[in-house]
Write an enzyme that holds these catalytic residues in place. Sequence first.
Site, PDB file in Angstrom:
ATOM      1  N   ASP A  47       7.681  39.194 -34.567  1.00 49.59           N
ATOM      2  CA  ASP A  47       8.361  37.906 -34.716  1.00 49.59           C
ATOM      3  C   ASP A  47       8.311  37.417 -36.156  1.00 49.59           C
ATOM      4  O   ASP A  47       7.627  38.003 -37.004  1.00 49.59           O
ATOM      5  CB  ASP A  47       7.743  36.866 -33.765  1.00 49.59           C
ATOM      6  N   ASP A  79      -1.172  29.296 -24.497  1.00 50.38           N
ATOM      7  CA  ASP A  79      -0.230  28.960 -23.420  1.00 50.38           C
ATOM      8  C   ASP A  79       0.337  30.206 -22.733  1.00 50.38           C
ATOM      9  O   ASP A  79       1.275  30.118 -21.950  1.00 50.38           O
ATOM     10  CB  ASP A  79       0.920  28.093 -23.969  1.00 50.38           C
ATOM     11  N   HIS A  93       1.757  32.830 -24.249  1.00 50.51           N
ATOM     12  CA  HIS A  93       2.893  33.514 -24.887  1.00 50.51           C
ATOM     13  C   HIS A  93       2.476  34.867 -25.462  1.00 50.51           C
ATOM     14  O   HIS A  93       1.323  35.071 -25.828  1.00 50.51           O
ATOM     15  CB  HIS A  93       3.560  32.628 -25.958  1.00 50.51           C
ATOM     16  N   GLU A 100       7.541  31.657 -25.494  1.00 51.01           N
ATOM     17  CA  GLU A 100       6.819  30.520 -24.936  1.00 51.01           C
ATOM     18  C   GLU A 100       7.037  30.448 -23.414  1.00 51.01           C
ATOM     19  O   GLU A 100       7.942  31.099 -22.878  1.00 51.01           O
ATOM     20  CB  GLU A 100       7.306  29.235 -25.606  1.00 51.01           C
TER      21      GLU A 100
END
Length: 259
Positions: free
Chosen positions: A66, A135, A137, A142
Amino acid sequence: MEIVIEQDADAVARTVADIVEKAVRSGPTTLGLATGSTPLGSYNELIRRHREEGLSFAQARAFLLDEYVGLPAAHPESYHSVIRRDFVGQVDLDPAAVRGPNGEAADIAAEARAYDAAIGAAGGVDVQFLGIGTDGHVGFNEPMSSLASRTRVKTLTEQTRIDNARFFDDVAQVPHHVLTQGLGTISEARHLILIGLGAGKAAAIAAAVEGPLAAMCPASVLQLHPHVTVVVDEAAASGLSHADYYRYAIANKPAWQSF
Ligand code: PGA
Protein backbone atom coordinates in the site's frame (compact mmCIF):
# COMPACT_ATOMS: atom_id res chain seq x y z
CA MET A 1 -3.92 -21.84 8.52
CA GLU A 2 -1.09 -22.80 10.81
CA ILE A 3 -0.54 -20.82 13.98
CA VAL A 4 3.01 -20.57 15.32
CA ILE A 5 3.25 -19.11 18.82
CA GLU A 6 6.76 -17.96 19.69
CA GLN A 7 8.07 -16.77 23.02
CA ASP A 8 9.05 -13.27 21.92
CA ALA A 9 9.55 -10.93 18.99
CA ASP A 10 13.09 -12.19 18.28
CA ALA A 11 11.84 -15.76 17.87
CA VAL A 12 9.03 -14.51 15.62
CA ALA A 13 11.60 -12.71 13.46
CA ARG A 14 13.74 -15.85 13.11
CA THR A 15 10.76 -18.01 12.13
CA VAL A 16 9.59 -15.50 9.52
CA ALA A 17 13.15 -15.08 8.20
CA ASP A 18 13.46 -18.88 7.91
CA ILE A 19 10.40 -18.99 5.65
CA VAL A 20 11.61 -16.12 3.49
CA GLU A 21 15.18 -17.42 3.31
CA LYS A 22 14.00 -20.82 2.14
CA ALA A 23 11.93 -19.22 -0.65
CA VAL A 24 14.68 -16.83 -1.73
CA ARG A 25 17.33 -19.57 -1.80
CA SER A 26 15.08 -21.80 -3.92
CA GLY A 27 15.24 -19.45 -6.94
CA PRO A 28 13.75 -16.21 -8.26
CA THR A 29 11.13 -15.15 -5.75
CA THR A 30 8.54 -12.40 -5.69
CA LEU A 31 8.15 -11.02 -2.19
CA GLY A 32 5.19 -9.03 -0.95
CA LEU A 33 6.58 -6.45 1.46
CA ALA A 34 4.69 -4.73 4.26
CA THR A 35 5.57 -1.54 6.09
CA GLY A 36 4.80 -0.64 9.70
CA SER A 37 6.57 -1.71 12.88
CA THR A 38 5.62 -5.38 12.82
CA PRO A 39 7.91 -6.73 10.07
CA LEU A 40 10.97 -4.72 11.20
CA GLY A 41 12.45 -7.51 13.32
CA SER A 42 12.06 -9.96 10.44
CA TYR A 43 13.65 -7.50 8.00
CA ASN A 44 16.53 -6.94 10.42
CA GLU A 45 17.09 -10.68 10.72
CA LEU A 46 17.10 -11.01 6.90
CA ILE A 47 19.53 -8.08 6.65
CA ARG A 48 21.79 -9.81 9.20
CA ARG A 49 21.68 -13.05 7.21
CA HIS A 50 22.48 -11.08 4.06
CA ARG A 51 25.53 -9.48 5.68
CA GLU A 52 26.79 -12.41 7.71
CA GLU A 53 25.57 -15.52 5.90
CA GLY A 54 25.52 -14.54 2.24
CA LEU A 55 21.75 -14.58 1.81
CA SER A 56 21.20 -12.81 -1.52
CA PHE A 57 18.08 -11.08 -2.80
CA ALA A 58 19.64 -10.32 -6.19
CA GLN A 59 17.16 -12.62 -7.93
CA ALA A 60 14.13 -11.43 -5.99
CA ARG A 61 11.61 -8.78 -6.81
CA ALA A 62 8.98 -7.21 -4.60
CA PHE A 63 5.62 -5.47 -4.48
CA LEU A 64 4.43 -3.27 -1.62
CA LEU A 65 1.00 -3.63 -0.07
CA ASP A 66 0.00 0.00 0.00
CA GLU A 67 0.86 3.69 -0.17
CA TYR A 68 -0.53 6.97 1.06
CA VAL A 69 -2.37 9.00 -1.57
CA GLY A 70 -0.95 12.46 -2.13
CA LEU A 71 2.23 12.03 -0.10
CA PRO A 72 5.23 12.63 -2.40
CA ALA A 73 7.33 9.48 -2.92
CA ALA A 74 10.32 11.41 -1.56
CA HIS A 75 8.51 12.17 1.73
CA PRO A 76 10.30 10.25 4.51
CA GLU A 77 7.05 8.56 5.58
CA SER A 78 5.88 7.50 2.12
CA TYR A 79 5.99 3.71 2.04
CA HIS A 80 8.26 4.05 -0.98
CA SER A 81 10.80 5.75 1.33
CA VAL A 82 10.09 3.59 4.37
CA ILE A 83 10.71 0.25 2.65
CA ARG A 84 13.97 1.55 1.12
CA ARG A 85 15.16 2.64 4.56
CA ASP A 86 13.95 -0.39 6.49
CA PHE A 87 14.84 -3.20 4.08
CA VAL A 88 15.50 -2.77 0.36
CA GLY A 89 18.39 -0.34 0.76
CA GLN A 90 20.13 -2.67 3.22
CA VAL A 91 20.19 -5.82 1.08
CA ASP A 92 21.08 -6.53 -2.56
CA LEU A 93 17.48 -6.34 -3.78
CA ASP A 94 17.49 -4.24 -6.95
CA PRO A 95 15.46 -1.07 -6.19
CA ALA A 96 14.21 -1.18 -9.80
CA ALA A 97 12.65 -4.57 -9.04
CA VAL A 98 10.61 -3.14 -6.17
CA ARG A 99 7.28 -1.55 -6.99
CA GLY A 100 4.62 0.07 -4.85
CA PRO A 101 1.34 1.71 -5.74
CA ASN A 102 1.92 5.26 -6.98
CA GLY A 103 -0.06 7.45 -4.62
CA GLU A 104 0.75 10.51 -6.71
CA ALA A 105 -0.75 9.18 -9.96
CA ALA A 106 -2.99 11.68 -11.73
CA ASP A 107 -5.45 8.87 -12.50
CA ILE A 108 -5.57 6.83 -9.31
CA ALA A 109 -8.14 4.33 -10.62
CA ALA A 110 -5.96 3.58 -13.64
CA GLU A 111 -2.91 3.23 -11.36
CA ALA A 112 -4.83 0.74 -9.21
CA ARG A 113 -5.70 -1.40 -12.22
CA ALA A 114 -2.14 -1.17 -13.54
CA TYR A 115 -0.79 -2.26 -10.16
CA ASP A 116 -2.88 -5.42 -10.05
CA ALA A 117 -1.90 -6.12 -13.66
CA ALA A 118 1.80 -5.69 -12.83
CA ILE A 119 1.58 -8.20 -9.99
CA GLY A 120 -0.12 -10.64 -12.36
CA ALA A 121 2.44 -10.05 -15.10
CA ALA A 122 5.22 -10.82 -12.62
CA GLY A 123 3.62 -14.20 -11.97
CA GLY A 124 2.06 -13.23 -8.64
CA VAL A 125 3.53 -12.91 -5.18
CA ASP A 126 5.24 -15.97 -3.71
CA VAL A 127 5.59 -14.93 -0.07
CA GLN A 128 3.54 -12.07 1.35
CA PHE A 129 4.37 -10.33 4.64
CA LEU A 130 1.29 -9.07 6.49
CA GLY A 131 0.88 -7.09 9.68
CA ILE A 132 -2.54 -6.51 11.20
CA GLY A 133 -4.19 -3.31 12.34
CA THR A 134 -5.82 -3.04 15.73
CA ASP A 135 -9.10 -2.91 13.79
CA GLY A 136 -8.26 -6.11 11.88
CA HIS A 137 -7.12 -4.47 8.66
CA VAL A 138 -4.52 -6.06 6.40
CA GLY A 139 -2.83 -3.80 3.94
CA PHE A 140 -5.09 -0.80 4.41
CA ASN A 141 -8.28 -2.77 3.91
CA GLU A 142 -10.30 -1.24 6.70
CA PRO A 143 -13.36 -2.95 8.25
CA MET A 144 -16.18 -3.48 5.74
CA SER A 145 -13.75 -3.86 2.86
CA SER A 146 -15.01 -6.32 0.30
CA LEU A 147 -13.37 -9.69 0.86
CA ALA A 148 -12.91 -9.88 -2.93
CA SER A 149 -11.56 -6.33 -3.35
CA ARG A 150 -8.82 -5.38 -5.79
CA THR A 151 -6.25 -2.59 -5.47
CA ARG A 152 -8.14 0.67 -4.93
CA VAL A 153 -8.39 3.82 -2.86
CA LYS A 154 -9.52 3.43 0.74
CA THR A 155 -10.32 6.04 3.38
CA LEU A 156 -8.43 5.39 6.60
CA THR A 157 -10.40 5.07 9.81
CA GLU A 158 -9.68 7.62 12.51
CA GLN A 159 -8.22 4.78 14.62
CA THR A 160 -5.69 3.87 11.92
CA ARG A 161 -4.70 7.53 11.50
CA ILE A 162 -4.18 7.75 15.28
CA ASP A 163 -2.18 4.48 15.23
CA ASN A 164 0.07 5.88 12.47
CA ALA A 165 0.42 9.39 13.90
CA ARG A 166 3.64 8.28 15.63
CA PHE A 167 5.39 8.46 12.25
CA PHE A 168 4.32 12.06 11.68
CA ASP A 169 4.56 15.27 13.70
CA ASP A 170 0.87 15.01 14.56
CA VAL A 171 -2.24 13.14 13.50
CA ALA A 172 -3.41 15.99 11.26
CA GLN A 173 -0.51 15.18 8.92
CA VAL A 174 -1.53 11.55 8.41
CA PRO A 175 -3.19 11.35 4.98
CA HIS A 176 -6.86 10.34 4.89
CA HIS A 177 -6.53 8.22 1.77
CA VAL A 178 -4.41 5.31 0.65
CA LEU A 179 -3.98 3.08 -2.36
CA THR A 180 -3.98 -0.50 -1.11
CA GLN A 181 -3.90 -3.98 -2.55
CA GLY A 182 -7.37 -5.42 -2.08
CA LEU A 183 -8.19 -8.49 -0.03
CA GLY A 184 -8.72 -10.40 -3.28
CA THR A 185 -5.33 -9.24 -4.54
CA ILE A 186 -3.58 -10.23 -1.32
CA SER A 187 -5.35 -13.59 -1.31
CA GLU A 188 -3.73 -14.49 -4.64
CA ALA A 189 -0.25 -14.60 -3.09
CA ARG A 190 0.88 -18.21 -2.75
CA HIS A 191 1.98 -18.05 0.89
CA LEU A 192 0.73 -15.47 3.37
CA ILE A 193 2.65 -14.78 6.57
CA LEU A 194 0.60 -12.84 9.11
CA ILE A 195 2.76 -11.49 11.91
CA GLY A 196 1.35 -10.25 15.22
CA LEU A 197 3.37 -8.75 18.05
CA GLY A 198 2.25 -7.46 21.43
CA ALA A 199 -0.90 -7.44 23.49
CA GLY A 200 -2.33 -4.59 21.44
CA LYS A 201 -2.82 -7.03 18.56
CA ALA A 202 -4.30 -9.90 20.61
CA ALA A 203 -7.95 -9.07 19.90
CA ALA A 204 -7.34 -8.56 16.19
CA ILE A 205 -5.38 -11.82 15.90
CA ALA A 206 -8.10 -13.74 17.73
CA ALA A 207 -10.79 -12.27 15.48
CA ALA A 208 -8.78 -13.03 12.34
CA VAL A 209 -7.98 -16.62 13.28
CA GLU A 210 -10.98 -17.76 15.33
CA GLY A 211 -13.70 -15.24 14.61
CA PRO A 212 -16.29 -15.52 11.87
CA LEU A 213 -15.36 -14.80 8.27
CA ALA A 214 -16.55 -11.23 8.08
CA ALA A 215 -15.75 -7.97 6.36
CA MET A 216 -15.86 -6.41 9.85
CA CYS A 217 -12.52 -8.18 10.40
CA PRO A 218 -10.77 -7.96 7.01
CA ALA A 219 -7.95 -10.27 8.14
CA SER A 220 -10.49 -13.06 8.59
CA VAL A 221 -10.35 -13.50 4.78
CA LEU A 222 -7.13 -15.40 5.42
CA GLN A 223 -9.29 -18.29 6.65
CA LEU A 224 -10.14 -18.97 2.99
CA HIS A 225 -6.50 -19.19 1.89
CA PRO A 226 -4.83 -22.60 1.50
CA HIS A 227 -1.42 -21.54 2.81
CA VAL A 228 -1.25 -19.09 5.68
CA THR A 229 1.30 -19.07 8.47
CA VAL A 230 0.37 -16.88 11.44
CA VAL A 231 3.46 -16.12 13.52
CA VAL A 232 2.75 -14.41 16.84
CA ASP A 233 4.46 -13.76 20.14
CA GLU A 234 2.88 -14.89 23.43
CA ALA A 235 1.26 -11.49 24.01
CA ALA A 236 -0.39 -11.37 20.59
CA ALA A 237 -1.55 -14.99 21.08
CA SER A 238 -3.16 -14.21 24.42
CA GLY A 239 -6.68 -13.86 22.98
CA LEU A 240 -6.66 -17.22 21.20
CA SER A 241 -8.99 -19.80 22.76
CA HIS A 242 -7.33 -22.77 21.03
CA ALA A 243 -3.69 -21.86 21.68
CA ASP A 244 -2.95 -25.24 23.26
CA TYR A 245 -4.13 -27.01 20.13
CA TYR A 246 -1.99 -24.79 17.88
CA ARG A 247 1.08 -25.51 20.00
CA TYR A 248 0.29 -29.24 19.92
CA ALA A 249 -0.13 -29.17 16.12
CA ILE A 250 3.19 -27.41 15.59
CA ALA A 251 5.00 -29.68 18.07
CA ASN A 252 3.66 -32.70 16.18
CA LYS A 253 4.14 -31.33 12.72
CA PRO A 254 5.03 -34.16 10.34
CA ALA A 255 8.70 -34.10 9.38
CA TRP A 256 7.79 -33.89 5.68
CA GLN A 257 5.72 -30.78 6.18
CA SER A 258 7.48 -27.44 6.48
CA PHE A 259 6.16 -23.93 6.66
P1 PGA B 1 2.13 -1.95 12.67
O1 PGA B 1 0.91 -1.76 11.68
O2 PGA B 1 2.96 -3.06 12.12
O3 PGA B 1 2.87 -0.65 12.63
O4 PGA B 1 1.56 -2.27 14.01
C1 PGA B 1 0.27 -2.88 11.18
C2 PGA B 1 -0.86 -2.47 10.28
O5 PGA B 1 -1.44 -1.40 10.47
O6 PGA B 1 -1.17 -3.23 9.35
